[in-house]
Design a protein around this motif. Structure first.
Motif: not given
Length: 293
Positions: A36-46, A141-147, A245-253
């Motif tokens: 949840a680095d807010s520079h990219y996206w400040g949540r984990h898995a809402p 729905g779910g929104h989990p993000a993975f490193n 266009p942020k090159r964020a180091p995570f992907v949500c499934l």
């Protein structure tokens, strides 16, 4: 903060939003979940409830009355109550209150259960309509993000793939801005693993139409033996997303029992695309599983 643990995984879940915040392997201390680095996206898995995605102009109507609700609904920003908890199991509950009724004029009981079994974390949603004579319209729905990468010193974003089973060509629902354009569905060939690239997300999430068929998405890399697999039993859609266009180091499934408003939506919530209409005194059940390896 609620903790679940076994010999394989340590899991943390916040009562605020019933949001999964950490999944760490016991052996090698890999943190699977985005932090949840807010520079990219400040949540984990809402948790997304009672809508998935955006409403047109963040508004909808019920019985001719207009209501305002922002993207993905309000559950992710509310405190849940803990009904049950032991080392490998927790049940959270959220019920309607005056705050929710200002945005969503319905009684509801949402229960979210997390169950840990070795490498597997199961998530179950139960939406209950306690009313005697009112249909409950909702999506969830779910929104989990993975490193990505899972181990910073072993590979990068482009070294990862998403493998989908069944391996086939899927209908993809495109987005125009925040709204779906199902009238112009595209075909996405997923008979082979899809290599990750930030440019994949230049039109927001990749939304696959699953048609309620059991489906597994595996996020992994040949650089090592670690990854995450998401399995959905009866979901109509799954989203794959990373900020652009942020090159964020995570992907949500993202397992979805709902979808953003269509471009042609008229605002009537009862006929919204992807809405469930739950009969009085009935319960809707949905679940997904996350396997960490």
């Amino acid at each position: 903060m609620i903790e679940l643990k076994n010999a394989v995984l340590n899991v943390k879940i916040n009562e605020h939003g019933a949001e999964l915040t950490s999944v760490v392997s016991v052996d090698d201390r890999i943190e699977y979940l985005w932090q949840a680095d807010s520079h990219y996206w400040g949540r984990h898995a809402p948790i997304l409830f009672p809508i998935v995605g955006r409403l047109k102009d963040d508004q909808y109507t019920i019985d001719g009355q207009n209501y305002h609700m922002t993207q993905h609904g309000f559950a992710r920003d509310m405190d849940f109550h803990v009904l049950e908890h032991d080392d490998e199991h927790v049940v959270f509950e959220l019920q309607a209150d005056e705050q929710s009724k200002a945005k969503y004029p319905f009684e509801f009981d949402l229960r979210v259960t997390f169950s840990l079994d070795e490498h597997l974390l199961s998530v179950h949603y139960a939406v209950h309509n306690p009313a005697d004579d009112t249909v409950l319209p909702f999506s969830i729905g779910g929104h989990p993000a993975f490193n990505v990468p899972l181990k910073p010193d072993e590979g990068g974003f482009e070294d990862y793939t998403v493998t989908v089973a069944p391996r086939k060509a899927y209908s993809r629902v495109p987005l125009v801005g925040p709204y779906n354009d199902v009238q112009h569905e595209q075909i996405l060939n997923l008979t082979t693993p899809m290599a990750l690239d930030h440019d994949l997300f230049n039109e927001d999430a990749l939304i696959l139409d699953l048609d309620h068929v059991e489906t597994t998405l595996m996020l992994s890399t040949p650089v090592n033996d670690h990854g995450v697999a998401l399995t959905l039993q009866n979901a109509p859609y799954v989203g794959i997303w990373s900020p652009y266009p942020k090159r964020a180091p995570f992907v949500c499934l993202e397992p979805w029992w709902g979808i953003a408003d269509n471009l042609e939506a008229d605002g009537n919530f009862m006929t919204k695309m992807g809405i469930h209409r739950l009969a009085p005194q009935s319960t809707f059940d949905a679940s997904y599983q996350l396997r960490f390896f």
